[in-house]
Design a protein around this motif. Sequence first.
Motif, mmCIF file in Angstrom:
data_model
loop_
_atom_site.group_PDB
_atom_site.id
_atom_site.type_symbol
_atom_site.label_atom_id
_atom_site.label_comp_id
_atom_site.label_asym_id
_atom_site.label_seq_id
_atom_site.Cartn_x
_atom_site.Cartn_y
_atom_site.Cartn_z
ATOM 1 N N ARG A 68 0.839 -1.195 0.000
ATOM 2 C CA ARG A 68 0.000 0.000 0.000
ATOM 3 C C ARG A 68 0.876 1.247 0.000
ATOM 4 N N ARG A 79 -4.628 2.522 -1.853
ATOM 5 C CA ARG A 79 -4.420 1.394 -2.773
ATOM 6 C C ARG A 79 -3.472 1.826 -3.895
ATOM 7 N N GLU A 81 -3.335 0.545 -6.963
ATOM 8 C CA GLU A 81 -3.931 0.523 -8.298
ATOM 9 C C GLU A 81 -4.722 1.777 -8.641
ATOM 10 N N THR A 86 -7.885 3.942 2.057
ATOM 11 C CA THR A 86 -8.636 2.911 2.771
ATOM 12 C C THR A 86 -8.605 3.095 4.282
#
Length: 116
Positions: A68, A79, A81, A86
């Motif tokens: 992360r 995240r 991607e 989060t």
Amino acid sequence: MSDERLLCRLEDIVDGKSKGFPGPNGSFIGLFAVRQGGAVHVFVNSCPHIGVPLDMVPDRFLDGQGKRIVCAVHGAYFRIEDGFCTAGPCAGDSLEQVPARIDDQGQVWVPLDAGA
């Protein structure tokens, strides 16, 4: 005139690691990239919580496991991607993702104004 600028070569970023880059024309906020195999994810180096750069140590944008993105200032987790937060004070926000293109010579290109 091109609307892109060369960020780096893919090989300049160790697979599974991250690397920071200065902004265009010496701007305070730069970019950082995370490499995952043949893919690279590029973001503006600015935490959505208070707008500070995420790295206190150059090129250190990932947690200890490399799973992360972490803000060194207040510990928010994002995240890799898509930059979605989060955990932390900006949970639910996202880093500003920058479109990146890898050409057939392995060069990473970003928009000319990315990070400006």
